[in-house]
Motif scaffolding. Structure first.
Motif, PDB file in Angstrom:
ATOM      1  N   ASN A  74       0.821  -1.211   0.000  1.00  0.00           N
ATOM      2  CA  ASN A  74       0.000   0.000   0.000  1.00  0.00           C
ATOM      3  C   ASN A  74       0.852   1.258   0.000  1.00  0.00           C
ATOM      4  OD1 ASN A  74      -2.898  -0.515  -0.088  1.00  0.00           O
ATOM      5  ND2 ASN A  74      -2.599  -1.673   1.801  1.00  0.00           N
ATOM      6  N   GLU A  75       1.999   1.211   0.675  1.00  0.00           N
ATOM      7  CA  GLU A  75       2.895   2.367   0.676  1.00  0.00           C
ATOM      8  C   GLU A  75       3.472   2.612  -0.726  1.00  0.00           C
ATOM      9  OE1 GLU A  75       5.771   1.810   3.756  1.00  0.00           O
ATOM     10  OE2 GLU A  75       4.306   2.056   5.357  1.00  0.00           O
ATOM     11  N   ASP A  80       4.305   6.491  -1.055  1.00  0.00           N
ATOM     12  CA  ASP A  80       5.137   6.730   0.125  1.00  0.00           C
ATOM     13  C   ASP A  80       6.488   6.030  -0.018  1.00  0.00           C
ATOM     14  OD1 ASP A  80       3.181   8.262   1.260  1.00  0.00           O
ATOM     15  OD2 ASP A  80       2.331   6.643   2.462  1.00  0.00           O
ATOM     16  N   ARG A  81       6.492   4.937  -0.764  1.00  0.00           N
ATOM     17  CA  ARG A  81       7.742   4.295  -1.174  1.00  0.00           C
ATOM     18  C   ARG A  81       7.854   4.515  -2.672  1.00  0.00           C
ATOM     19  NH1 ARG A  81       8.837  -1.372   2.070  1.00  0.00           N
ATOM     20  NH2 ARG A  81       8.297  -0.622   4.162  1.00  0.00           N
ATOM     21  N   LYS A  82       9.012   4.969  -3.122  1.00  0.00           N
ATOM     22  CA  LYS A  82       9.098   5.507  -4.477  1.00  0.00           C
ATOM     23  C   LYS A  82       9.793   4.625  -5.502  1.00  0.00           C
ATOM     24  CE  LYS A  82       9.034  10.179  -2.598  1.00  0.00           C
ATOM     25  NZ  LYS A  82       9.739  11.486  -2.499  1.00  0.00           N
ATOM     26  N   HIS A  83      10.123   3.398  -5.155  1.00  0.00           N
ATOM     27  CA  HIS A  83      10.790   2.519  -6.119  1.00  0.00           C
ATOM     28  C   HIS A  83       9.871   2.320  -7.327  1.00  0.00           C
ATOM     29  CE1 HIS A  83      12.565  -1.054  -7.893  1.00  0.00           C
ATOM     30  NE2 HIS A  83      13.637  -0.861  -7.139  1.00  0.00           N
ATOM     31  N   PRO A  84      10.273   2.770  -8.526  1.00  0.00           N
ATOM     32  CA  PRO A  84       9.376   2.766  -9.692  1.00  0.00           C
ATOM     33  C   PRO A  84       8.786   1.402 -10.042  1.00  0.00           C
ATOM     34  CG  PRO A  84      11.312   4.100 -10.136  1.00  0.00           C
ATOM     35  CD  PRO A  84      11.584   3.381  -8.853  1.00  0.00           C
ATOM     36  N   LEU A 169      18.919  -4.110   3.557  1.00  0.00           N
ATOM     37  CA  LEU A 169      18.612  -3.318   4.743  1.00  0.00           C
ATOM     38  C   LEU A 169      19.297  -1.956   4.687  1.00  0.00           C
ATOM     39  CD1 LEU A 169      18.863  -6.022   7.554  1.00  0.00           C
ATOM     40  CD2 LEU A 169      16.776  -4.881   6.769  1.00  0.00           C
ATOM     41  N   PHE A 170      20.540  -1.946   4.237  1.00  0.00           N
ATOM     42  CA  PHE A 170      21.292  -0.700   4.146  1.00  0.00           C
ATOM     43  C   PHE A 170      20.618   0.269   3.177  1.00  0.00           C
ATOM     44  CE2 PHE A 170      25.207   1.478   2.269  1.00  0.00           C
ATOM     45  CZ  PHE A 170      25.257   2.443   3.272  1.00  0.00           C
ATOM     46  N   VAL A 171      20.236  -0.230   2.000  1.00  0.00           N
ATOM     47  CA  VAL A 171      19.566   0.617   1.008  1.00  0.00           C
ATOM     48  C   VAL A 171      18.221   1.113   1.541  1.00  0.00           C
ATOM     49  CG1 VAL A 171      18.449   0.597  -1.260  1.00  0.00           C
ATOM     50  CG2 VAL A 171      20.722  -0.374  -0.992  1.00  0.00           C
ATOM     51  N   ALA A 172      17.472   0.227   2.209  1.00  0.00           N
ATOM     52  CA  ALA A 172      16.164   0.603   2.748  1.00  0.00           C
ATOM     53  C   ALA A 172      16.302   1.674   3.825  1.00  0.00           C
ATOM     54  CB  ALA A 172      15.459  -0.629   3.308  1.00  0.00           C
ATOM     55  N   GLY A 185      13.314   6.898  -2.105  1.00  0.00           N
ATOM     56  CA  GLY A 185      12.920   7.398  -0.797  1.00  0.00           C
ATOM     57  C   GLY A 185      11.721   6.663  -0.231  1.00  0.00           C
ATOM     58  N   ARG A 186      11.569   6.798   1.089  1.00  0.00           N
ATOM     59  CA  ARG A 186      10.424   6.231   1.789  1.00  0.00           C
ATOM     60  C   ARG A 186       9.859   7.296   2.719  1.00  0.00           C
ATOM     61  NH1 ARG A 186      11.674  -0.128   3.261  1.00  0.00           N
ATOM     62  NH2 ARG A 186      12.278  -0.752   1.147  1.00  0.00           N
ATOM     63  N   GLY A 187       8.539   7.373   2.801  1.00  0.00           N
ATOM     64  CA  GLY A 187       7.903   8.482   3.499  1.00  0.00           C
ATOM     65  C   GLY A 187       7.480   8.253   4.927  1.00  0.00           C
ATOM     66  N   ASN A 188       7.946   7.184   5.565  1.00  0.00           N
ATOM     67  CA  ASN A 188       7.548   6.917   6.943  1.00  0.00           C
ATOM     68  C   ASN A 188       8.261   7.886   7.885  1.00  0.00           C
ATOM     69  OD1 ASN A 188       7.825   5.620   9.676  1.00  0.00           O
ATOM     70  ND2 ASN A 188       6.499   4.100   8.715  1.00  0.00           N
ATOM     71  N   ALA A 189       7.493   8.758   8.546  1.00  0.00           N
ATOM     72  CA  ALA A 189       8.084   9.812   9.378  1.00  0.00           C
ATOM     73  C   ALA A 189       8.845   9.242  10.578  1.00  0.00           C
ATOM     74  CB  ALA A 189       6.998  10.765   9.855  1.00  0.00           C
ATOM     75  N   ILE A 190       8.313   8.179  11.174  1.00  0.00           N
ATOM     76  CA  ILE A 190       8.975   7.591  12.340  1.00  0.00           C
ATOM     77  C   ILE A 190      10.320   7.007  11.949  1.00  0.00           C
ATOM     78  CG2 ILE A 190       8.853   5.756  14.081  1.00  0.00           C
ATOM     79  CD1 ILE A 190       5.819   6.148  14.096  1.00  0.00           C
TER      80      ILE A 190
END
Length: 226
Positions: A74-75, A80-84, A169-172, A185-190
């Motif tokens: 869903n992200e 919120d997650r931008k991997h094309p 994990l490093f890339v994430a 990029g990933r949009g999770n604020a926490i």
């Protein structure tokens, strides 16, 4: 006034009904196995590497929590997650498709002993972290969300990360630090707040340790015949 009350009541009932219907979506693992054609080309090949945004092994998703898989898809769908590539795939999936795929992958490769699921997540870390790595883990209190062994998250919508590929994990983790990039990029604020506490070198240390932890995640090659 009565008309206003009636309108508010109708809207409230409608929202509750929609929420109830959403909660009723149950995943079918068998159906998910027939819908994973877009997944197996990357996630069903051991050691398969992606090349965007850099070269890294694609994540192991067999044995991952179902609710996390749905949350991640869903992200991607929302952007919120931008991997094309993942965004395009997620955009093609219905809520039922996501639930079915999540049910399939969460059960894929799980071993049962005497009719019960093998409780691998109760195992401790395969090795103790160094003093330096322990300090990094404590800095963001990673175990408070992902569990003491990083495979028992406190919320099923959070991922199991113990034993996951270090380079992924490093890339994430770096992705949570990325801003104003339309493709990365990933949009999770926490998680952004957590990741930004570390240098990239420190994130690489964390990723390396987390990959050494024994967990449930694995890559299950696609069966030749269904």
């Amino acid at each position: 006034m009565n008309k206003l009350f009636t309108t508010i009541f109708a809207v409230t009932v409608s929202c509750v009904t929609v929420a109830s219907l959403a909660q009723e979506i149950k995943g079918d693992a068998k159906a998910g196995e027939t819908k994973n054609a877009m997944c197996i080309g990357c996630h069903g090949i051991k050691g398969y590497q992606a090349s965007f945004p850099e070269v890294y092994k694609v994540p192991m998703i067999s044995g991952q929590g179902a609710k996390y898989i749905i949350a991640a898809l869903n992200e991607y769908k929302k952007g919120d997650r931008k991997h094309p590539t993942m965004r395009a795939i997620a955009d093609s999936l219905t809520d039922q498709d996501m639930a079915d795929l999540a049910a399939h992958y969460s059960a894929d490769g799980v071993v049962e002993v005497n009719g019960a699921t093998d409780p691998k997540t109760s195992k401790a870390a395969s090795k103790e972290p160094s003093v330096e790595v322990q300090a990094l883990l404590n800095k963001a209190n990673c175990a408070s969300c992902h569990g003491a062994n990083f495979s028992t998250p406190i919320d099923p919508a959070y991922p199991k990360i113990g034993g996951q590929h270090a380079d992924y994990l490093f890339v994430a983790l770096k992705a949570y630090k990325t801003e104003n990039n339309p493709k990365v990029g990933r949009g999770n604020a926490i998680m952004a707040g957590m990741a930004k506490q570390y240098t990239n070198a420190e994130l690489k240390q964390l990723a390396g340790y987390l990959a050494s932890v024994e967990g449930d995640l694995k890559t299950i090659p696609q069966k030749k015949f269904r």
